[in-house]
Design a protein around this motif. Structure first.
Motif, PDB file in Angstrom:
ATOM      1  N   ARG A 182      21.207  33.408 -19.508  1.00 31.28           N
ATOM      2  CA  ARG A 182      21.417  32.201 -20.320  1.00 31.28           C
ATOM      3  C   ARG A 182      20.809  31.015 -19.573  1.00 31.28           C
ATOM      4  NH1 ARG A 182      25.103  31.978 -24.417  1.00 31.28           N
ATOM      5  NH2 ARG A 182      23.928  30.077 -24.716  1.00 31.28           N
ATOM      6  N   ARG A 183      19.483  30.891 -19.671  1.00 27.39           N
ATOM      7  CA  ARG A 183      18.749  29.926 -18.855  1.00 27.39           C
ATOM      8  C   ARG A 183      19.124  28.473 -19.130  1.00 27.39           C
ATOM      9  NH1 ARG A 183      18.350  33.571 -15.392  1.00 27.39           N
ATOM     10  NH2 ARG A 183      16.935  35.252 -15.900  1.00 27.39           N
ATOM     11  N   GLU A 184      19.278  28.105 -20.408  1.00 25.03           N
ATOM     12  CA  GLU A 184      19.625  26.717 -20.712  1.00 25.03           C
ATOM     13  C   GLU A 184      20.986  26.370 -20.138  1.00 25.03           C
ATOM     14  OE1 GLU A 184      18.831  25.155 -24.643  1.00 25.03           O
ATOM     15  OE2 GLU A 184      17.409  26.778 -24.982  1.00 25.03           O
ATOM     16  N   GLU A 199      14.081  21.854 -11.573  1.00 25.24           N
ATOM     17  CA  GLU A 199      12.693  21.712 -12.028  1.00 25.24           C
ATOM     18  C   GLU A 199      11.948  23.037 -11.956  1.00 25.24           C
ATOM     19  OE1 GLU A 199      11.341  19.169 -13.718  1.00 25.24           O
ATOM     20  OE2 GLU A 199      13.424  18.521 -13.619  1.00 25.24           O
ATOM     21  N   GLU A 200      12.178  23.790 -10.879  1.00 22.27           N
ATOM     22  CA  GLU A 200      11.546  25.110 -10.759  1.00 22.27           C
ATOM     23  C   GLU A 200      11.981  26.022 -11.907  1.00 22.27           C
ATOM     24  OE1 GLU A 200      12.544  26.726  -6.918  1.00 22.27           O
ATOM     25  OE2 GLU A 200      11.607  25.053  -5.862  1.00 22.27           O
ATOM     26  N   ALA A 201      13.282  26.025 -12.206  1.00 23.58           N
ATOM     27  CA  ALA A 201      13.802  26.878 -13.281  1.00 23.58           C
ATOM     28  C   ALA A 201      13.272  26.420 -14.640  1.00 23.58           C
ATOM     29  CB  ALA A 201      15.330  26.866 -13.271  1.00 23.58           C
ATOM     30  N   ARG A 202      13.215  25.118 -14.863  1.00 21.00           N
ATOM     31  CA  ARG A 202      12.692  24.617 -16.142  1.00 21.00           C
ATOM     32  C   ARG A 202      11.250  25.058 -16.343  1.00 21.00           C
ATOM     33  NH1 ARG A 202      15.303  18.563 -16.048  1.00 21.00           N
ATOM     34  NH2 ARG A 202      17.241  19.135 -17.086  1.00 21.00           N
ATOM     35  N   ASN A 203      10.465  24.978 -15.294  1.00 22.59           N
ATOM     36  CA  ASN A 203       9.064  25.388 -15.400  1.00 22.59           C
ATOM     37  C   ASN A 203       8.925  26.902 -15.535  1.00 22.59           C
ATOM     38  OD1 ASN A 203       7.932  22.782 -15.288  1.00 22.59           O
ATOM     39  ND2 ASN A 203       8.145  22.754 -13.067  1.00 22.59           N
ATOM     40  N   VAL A 239      10.473  27.800 -18.984  1.00 18.57           N
ATOM     41  CA  VAL A 239      10.012  26.904 -20.047  1.00 18.57           C
ATOM     42  C   VAL A 239      11.210  26.358 -20.837  1.00 18.57           C
ATOM     43  CG1 VAL A 239       8.288  26.571 -21.866  1.00 18.57           C
ATOM     44  CG2 VAL A 239       7.966  28.393 -20.198  1.00 18.57           C
ATOM     45  N   VAL A 240      12.105  25.757 -20.103  1.00 19.63           N
ATOM     46  CA  VAL A 240      13.294  25.135 -20.683  1.00 19.63           C
ATOM     47  C   VAL A 240      13.282  23.672 -20.270  1.00 19.63           C
ATOM     48  CG1 VAL A 240      15.819  25.079 -20.693  1.00 19.63           C
ATOM     49  CG2 VAL A 240      14.614  27.271 -20.563  1.00 19.63           C
ATOM     50  N   PHE A 241      13.173  22.812 -21.235  1.00 18.07           N
ATOM     51  CA  PHE A 241      13.103  21.387 -20.937  1.00 18.07           C
ATOM     52  C   PHE A 241      14.175  20.652 -21.716  1.00 18.07           C
ATOM     53  CE2 PHE A 241       8.942  23.117 -20.101  1.00 18.07           C
ATOM     54  CZ  PHE A 241       8.720  22.663 -18.815  1.00 18.07           C
ATOM     55  N   PRO A 242      14.663  19.539 -21.164  1.00 16.29           N
ATOM     56  CA  PRO A 242      15.709  18.789 -21.868  1.00 16.29           C
ATOM     57  C   PRO A 242      15.177  18.204 -23.167  1.00 16.29           C
ATOM     58  CG  PRO A 242      14.914  17.546 -19.976  1.00 16.29           C
ATOM     59  CD  PRO A 242      14.248  18.892 -19.926  1.00 16.29           C
ATOM     60  N   VAL A 243      16.038  18.156 -24.135  1.00 15.75           N
ATOM     61  CA  VAL A 243      15.687  17.560 -25.421  1.00 15.75           C
ATOM     62  C   VAL A 243      16.319  16.184 -25.453  1.00 15.75           C
ATOM     63  CG1 VAL A 243      15.926  17.749 -27.916  1.00 15.75           C
ATOM     64  CG2 VAL A 243      15.621  19.802 -26.541  1.00 15.75           C
ATOM     65  N   HIS A 244      15.487  15.194 -25.634  1.00 17.25           N
ATOM     66  CA  HIS A 244      15.983  13.822 -25.699  1.00 17.25           C
ATOM     67  C   HIS A 244      15.928  13.361 -27.144  1.00 17.25           C
ATOM     68  CE1 HIS A 244      16.079  13.371 -21.366  1.00 17.25           C
ATOM     69  NE2 HIS A 244      14.893  13.941 -21.326  1.00 17.25           N
ATOM     70  N   GLU A 245      17.004  12.747 -27.559  1.00 18.89           N
ATOM     71  CA  GLU A 245      17.042  12.227 -28.918  1.00 18.89           C
ATOM     72  C   GLU A 245      16.135  11.006 -28.981  1.00 18.89           C
ATOM     73  OE1 GLU A 245      20.444  10.397 -31.731  1.00 18.89           O
ATOM     74  OE2 GLU A 245      20.939  12.234 -30.657  1.00 18.89           O
ATOM     75  N   PRO A 246      15.236  10.955 -29.949  1.00 18.15           N
ATOM     76  CA  PRO A 246      14.338   9.803 -30.028  1.00 18.15           C
ATOM     77  C   PRO A 246      15.111   8.529 -30.358  1.00 18.15           C
ATOM     78  CG  PRO A 246      14.093  11.199 -31.956  1.00 18.15           C
ATOM     79  CD  PRO A 246      15.028  11.905 -31.017  1.00 18.15           C
ATOM     80  N   ALA A 247      14.554   7.415 -29.920  1.00 22.69           N
ATOM     81  CA  ALA A 247      15.169   6.130 -30.223  1.00 22.69           C
ATOM     82  C   ALA A 247      15.169   5.926 -31.732  1.00 22.69           C
ATOM     83  CB  ALA A 247      14.391   5.012 -29.541  1.00 22.69           C
TER      84      ALA A 247
END
Length: 134
Positions: free
Chosen positions: A63-65, A95-99, A102-110
């Motif tokens: 469960r990477r995320e 950062e190593e795990a995200r790369n 390929v799991v990156f944070p999702v930011h809610e747009p303004a």
């Protein structure tokens, strides 16, 4: 029954539930909760240990995320406990795990704002004489 604000008691209850959990994913989540509650109770060292166990549990489940989310919380716990070096190392691992996964944070747009002063009326030509075919 626990009193409101009894984070130490709640942490013990979460630890007991984690120990008894048969489902590995539930156990990982309970360890995460236990860590947060221990931190709220002022047990920084115990909180870090529980969060490390949560990270390991989510990792073994693939469960990477959830693993990465727990690592971010671990880094915060380490920083709050005054262990800046450990926090920095944990964030590097994030950062190593995200790369790697390929799991990156999702930011809610303004939120977008619409300037209605720029709106102009548009003429639309409609032809109702032709039959509509499906």
């Amino acid at each position: 029954a626990m009193d409101a604000g009894d984070f130490a008691g709640a942490a013990k209850a979460a630890a007991s539930a984690a120990d008894q959990a048969q489902d590995a994913e539930l156990k990982a989540a309970l360890l995460h909760d236990q860590a947060v509650l221990q931190a709220r109770a002022g047990d920084a060292a115990g909180a870090s240990r529980a969060m490390e166990r949560s990270v390991d549990a989510f990792s073994s489940l693939g469960r990477r995320e959830s693993q990465i989310d727990a690592m971010v919380v671990l880094a915060d716990l380490q920083a709050r406990a005054g262990n800046a070096e450990a926090s920095k190392k944990t964030l590097e691992k994030v950062e190593e795990a995200r790369n790697k996964f390929v799991v990156f944070p999702v930011h809610e747009p303004a939120p977008m704002t619409l300037d209605v002063s720029l709106a102009r009326p548009v003429e639309i030509e409609a032809n109702f004489s032709r039959p509509v075919t499906a």
